[in-house]
Scaffold this active site. Structure first.
Site, PDB file in Angstrom:
ATOM      1  CG  ASP A  46      -1.817   1.264   1.268  1.00 17.39           C
ATOM      2  OD1 ASP A  46      -2.021   2.058   0.479  1.00 17.39           O
ATOM      3  OD2 ASP A  46      -2.582   1.278   2.287  1.00 17.39           O
ATOM      4  CE1 TYR A 105     -11.688  12.723 -14.074  1.00 20.18           C
ATOM      5  CE2 TYR A 105     -10.864  14.890 -14.089  1.00 20.18           C
ATOM      6  CZ  TYR A 105     -10.771  13.536 -14.139  1.00 20.18           C
ATOM      7  OH  TYR A 105      -9.148  13.021 -13.687  1.00 20.18           O
TER       8      TYR A 105
END
Length: 400
Positions: free
Chosen positions: A113, A239
């Site tokens: 991660d 967006y």
């Protein structure tokens, strides 16, 4: 050995399994397209965050092939189990590692991660031990969630408009056949907007640069780039003017903060506005599939700029082989081909009646569907899907 006969398990724009051979083939095809043209001399050190997919993968391969980079790539992928294949990025990474080894390169892949402090520590130790100071940091992470390393709080991103509801035509596929649907989204609240900025903004990017600086791992002339997107006014409500846009504004502001603060006199930071692409991240955004399909119809194969085309262009700009293409906000622009006025005018005409546009020319939608399926290793030319494939492929380096 775990040879399996695999068929795709698909729900809309989500395919929950991948094909090992197809995924490996996509990596090999990209590798062949971008190189080789590595110059002689010192190989620059690069750290690529988000190295297994999309623009991160394209920039990794273009850097390996064109610039001879060495260094570390970080991705977060899932291995195969008895019941499921590994993720496509797992298989692509294994294939890239084989290609690098065959080419005599030196690149290490870490499966962890990238938002976690423990990953930063591991990567910094690896860089210090094996590669030395970093010349280029590529930040190309895309994730639906992020755990804040300071508080432990998990933040989830959302794709929503801001201020007003959003209704738009969308592209659906029923058994592979394209059709026009409708998407309706309610506006995000302040908490959702803030969470999306936490996940997709520039906070984590700044943490990585600071970690490199604190460890004396900024090379002379250090450059870092983070991938961004502007896109068309057609998709702006969901967006650029939505939650994702708020996160991208924060990302872009972070470049300025890095440039005038931590990196002042030590390096440069840029956001890179890339052009439209079919990626696992972009297919999750409502109406983007339809817009991208219509854009492809307008541009055709000759006018379309692939992720690897843009990656090669960016590396040439970063290394000084070409002049930087900067806008008034200091962002590197790779999207001129998409936003050219005549191109956008034609896309708007098609958008006004997308059902008629689809009926008149289904090629763009068919191309989009094929590209989407290839993200998971399906429908790749030259791959025999009638034979079994090895699913239990080892990760080519460190993983946690």
């Amino acid at each position: 050995m775990s040879i399996q006969q695999i068929t795709p398990k698909q729900r809309g724009y989500l395919i929950v399994n991948s094909h090992p051979t197809g995924s490996e083939a996509t990596a090999d095809r990209l590798w062949q397209r971008v190189g080789p043209a590595a110059p002689a001399g010192r190989a620059p050190v690069a750290l690529v965050l988000g190295a297994s997919a999309g623009y991160g993968l394209a920039l990794l391969l273009a850097g390996l092939r064109r610039q001879g980079i060495r260094g570390v790539g970080v991705a977060y992928e899932t291995p195969a189990t008895e019941r499921r294949t590994a993720t496509a990025g797992w298989y692509r990474t294994a294939a890239v590692a084989d290609l690098v080894e065959r080419d005599g390169g030196d690149f290490t892949f870490v499966n962890a991660d990238a938002y976690a402090d423990a990953t930063r520590t591991e990567v910094l130790e690896l860089l210090a031990e094996r590669y030395g100071p970093v010349d280029y940091l590529v930040y190309s992470l895309a994730s639906p969630r992020r755990t804040d390393p300071a508080t432990g709080e998990v933040h989830h991103s959302v794709i929503k408009p801001l201020g007003s509801p959003y209704t738009s035509p969308s592209l659906l596929f029923e058994d592979g056949a394209p059709q026009i649907g409708t998407v309706d989204l309610t506006p995000a609240d302040e908490a959702e907007q803030a969470a999306t900025v936490k996940v997709m903004g520039g906070e984590d990017w700044q943490l990585w640069v600071r970690a490199l600086a604190d460890s004396d791992l900024l090379g002379p002339g250090f450059i870092t780039v983070a991938l961004s997107y502007v896109g068309s006014e057609i998709t702006a409500p969901v967006y650029r003017q939505g939650t994702i846009g708020a996160a991208k504004e924060h990302l872009e502001a972070s470049a300025g903060e890095l440039q005038t603060g931590l990196l002042a006199g030590r390096g440069r930071a840029f956001t890179v506005v890339a052009g439209a692409a079919v990626t696992q991240a972009s297919t999750a955004i409502p109406s983007i599939a339809l817009y991208t399909s219509l854009l492809r119809n307008v541009l055709g194969e000759d006018g379309w700029r692939t992720t690897d085309d843009q990656a090669v262009d960016l590396w040439e700009q970063l290394t000084g082989a070409k002049e930087l293409t900067l806008d008034e906000r200091g962002r590197i622009r790779l999207d001129g081909w998409e936003l050219e006025a005549g191109v956008q005018d034609r896309v708007r005409e098609l958008w006004a009646d997308p059902a008629a546009a689809l009926a008149a020319d289904p090629a763009g939608a068919a191309w989009f569907y094929n590209q989407f399926r290839q993200l998971y290793g399906w429908d790749v030319p030259g791959v025999d899907y009638t034979t079994g494939a090895e699913t239990a492929v080892a990760w080519p380096g460190r993983q946690r």
